[in-house]
Design an enzyme around this catalytic site. Structure first.
Site, PDB file in Angstrom:
ATOM      1  N   LYS A 137      22.281  39.486  50.895  1.00  0.00           N
ATOM      2  CA  LYS A 137      22.306  40.130  49.575  1.00  0.00           C
ATOM      3  C   LYS A 137      23.254  39.319  48.697  1.00  0.00           C
ATOM      4  CE  LYS A 137      24.727  42.937  47.303  1.00  0.00           C
ATOM      5  NZ  LYS A 137      24.594  42.293  45.970  1.00  0.00           N
ATOM      6  N   GLU A 147      35.821  36.944  53.667  1.00  0.00           N
ATOM      7  CA  GLU A 147      36.407  35.864  52.866  1.00  0.00           C
ATOM      8  C   GLU A 147      36.751  36.474  51.517  1.00  0.00           C
ATOM      9  OE1 GLU A 147      37.101  32.845  53.806  1.00  0.00           O
ATOM     10  OE2 GLU A 147      36.194  32.986  55.787  1.00  0.00           O
ATOM     11  N   GLU A 170      44.951  38.190  41.396  1.00  0.00           N
ATOM     12  CA  GLU A 170      43.932  37.173  41.152  1.00  0.00           C
ATOM     13  C   GLU A 170      43.274  37.439  39.789  1.00  0.00           C
ATOM     14  OE1 GLU A 170      40.298  37.448  43.513  1.00  0.00           O
ATOM     15  OE2 GLU A 170      40.563  35.318  43.953  1.00  0.00           O
TER      16      GLU A 170
END
Ligand code: NAD
Length: 473
Positions: A169, A244, A375
């Site tokens: 996906k 990840e 981030e």
């Protein structure tokens, strides 16, 4: 490929479910529509992967490796189209897309095919036990939008070589390159059901796939928030998860380094793909006495970018991927300014259209400021001054993340020694600027994730180990 279709069991399956428009971030036009796959398509895809697993996992490793090599040929065969498609979906300048979306994923795919041929699939230990490596089972692969083809092939190639079947996906922002990979896997001769691609958003398609009982491994790349959820689902069913996740990577410039060159190179590395890069070095530690001057170097370097149509050969700064991402990045900058940070925008002319933002250098903040810890995923570099080297390393390591790091010193030896003190999954020494090596393990310490991609470590994420005791052979 047919309109509004997904790829299941070697066939294009048209969907009558509502579609998701895919927007070109440069001209803000709709480049196509993909299905929002609900429970029916998700179930069909997972069942196809489960049904194909026994035969594919029993196929000889060399045969699987040869087919994966053929997939690399197919990717290289459509290099121009695939890089242009990625550019239209993400806004990544074409010159970067050629490397990151074609050359790198093709190289990654080939390294896994080579590993499949050279791996010792069966060994004998000192007690006479035979140890065999086995495919783990059907894989659910969920990928983000920022380096889509690379992120897909870093999962698909090792899974296929290991003997696993896959339901992929991709991000709803960049689904077309994933559907292109489905078509190429078919052209390469990979059997039906081994590679399945369904499109849709996380809350609908992603959740429908996560709740399907067939997968044995989930390989996820994306944000920390979604990664925690995916990891929790995997944990609750004692299934394997490779995660990840994000990063807030430091670049540490030691006092005897070529300071100006180190700062300029860090800016360029931080602003690849307009800073939408999980391993971007966005916390730059420099000697405090030089900080103000080096901020000028960083702003001047950032001002060398040329914003424009990402398909133009001389464009070096494309738009951000979406309006939402643009708003998110502006939000970080506005909050930092409101808390007293000095914001230094680069002098870059921006087009009147598209989700562009000029690169920004931030200074005058403490390490615990939001902009120095979270981030941002945009062209924003925070410059921090240090008084002493041990302090710089301690501060560089003081992060929730640990995906990557950079270190610059007067000699490569000194930089490499310092690299050993940085708590990150990948450390670049003195401007190691070759393209990302396709075999070196990639992944994070701490909240940057679990497990590794690329190389032998990346293959092992899809393998089980079986010991056969008393095997006479
Ligand atoms: P995201 O977490 O929003 O989405 C990633 C993928 O997960 C998408 O396909 C999305 O549709 C899907 N998803 C979202 N919610 C889901 C749910 N509830 N169930 C199942 N799937 C769901 O991340 P993004 O915005 O696409 O990508 C940016 C993030 O990815 C950044 O944090 C970046 O650091 C990270 N990233 C990490 C690496 C790495 O290798 N460590 C590489 C690239 C990007």
């Amino acid at each position: 490929m047919p309109e509004r279709s997904v790829f299941i069991d070697g066939r294009w399956v048209a969907s009558s479910e509502p579609g998701i428009p895919v927007i070109d971030p440069y001209d803000e036009t709709v480049i196509g529509t993909v299905p929002e796959s609900g429970a029916t398509l998700a179930t069909e895809a997972m069942r196809a992967a489960a049904a194909a697993f026994p035969a594919w996992s029993a196929t000889a490793p060399k045969e699987r490796a040869d087919l994966v090599d053929r997939l690399a040929d197919e990717i290289e065969g459509v290099a121009d189209d695939l890089s242009a498609l990625a550019t239209c979906e993400i806004g990544m300048p074409l010159r970067d897309a050629r490397g990151g979306q074609v050359a790198l994923p093709a190289a990654v795919t080939r390294t896994f095919a080579d590993l499949g041929r050279t791996l010792e699939w069966e060994t004998r230990d000192a007690s006479g036990t035979t140890v065999t490596l086995e495919a783990s089972g059907p894989v659910l692969a969920v990928t983000p939008w920022n380096f889509p083809v690379h992120q897909i092939m870093a999962k698909l190639a090792p899974a296929l070589v290991a003997g696993c079947t896959v339901v992929l996906k991709p991000s709803e922002l960049t689904p077309f390159n994933a559907l292109a990979i489905a078509r190429l896997s078919d052209s390469a001769g990979i059997p039906p059901g081994v590679v399945n691609v369904v499109t849709g958003t996380g809350p609908i398609t992603g959740e429908a796939l996560l709740t399907a009982p067939e997968w044995e491994v989930v390989s996820f790349t994306g944000s920390l928030a979604v990664g925690r959820h995916v990891g929790a689902v995997a944990g609750s069913r004692v299934a394997r998860a490779t995660l990840e996740l994000g990063g807030k990577s430091p670049a540490v410039v030691l006092p005897d380094a070529d300071l100006d060159a180190a700062v300029a190179a860090t800016v360029h590395n931080a602003f690849v793909n307009a800073g939408q890069k999980c391993n971007a070095p966005t916390r730059l530690y420099v000697p405090e006495l030089q900080r103000e001057r080096l901020v000028e170097v960083a702003v001047a370097t950032a001002s060398s970018y040329r914003a424009g149509d990402p398909l133009d050969a001389d464009t070096t700064l494309g738009p951000l991927v979406s309006r939402a991402q643009l708003d998110r990045v502006h939000g970080f900058i506005d909050r930092a300014r409101a808390h007293g940070a000095t914001i230094r925008p680069a002098s870059v002319d921006l087009p009147d259209q598209g989700y562009f933002i000029a690169p920004v250098v931030v200074t005058g903040v403490a390490d615990d400021a939001e902009i120095a810890r979270e981030e941002v995923f945009g062209p924003v570099l925070t410059v921090l001054g240090y008084a002493e080297v041990n302090e710089a390393i301690e501060r560089a390591n003081d992060s929730d993340y640990g995906l990557s790091a950079e270190v610059w010193a007067g000699t490569t030896h000194e930089a490499a020694q310092t690299a050993r003190r940085l708590r990150a999954g990948q450390v670049r020494v003195n401007g190691q600027r070759t393209p990302m090596p396709p075999v070196s393990p990639f992944g994070g310490f701490r909240r940057s994730g679990l497990g590794r991609e690329l190389g032998r470590h990346g293959l092992e994420e899809f393998l089980e180990v079986r010991s056969i005791l008393g095997d006479p052979r």
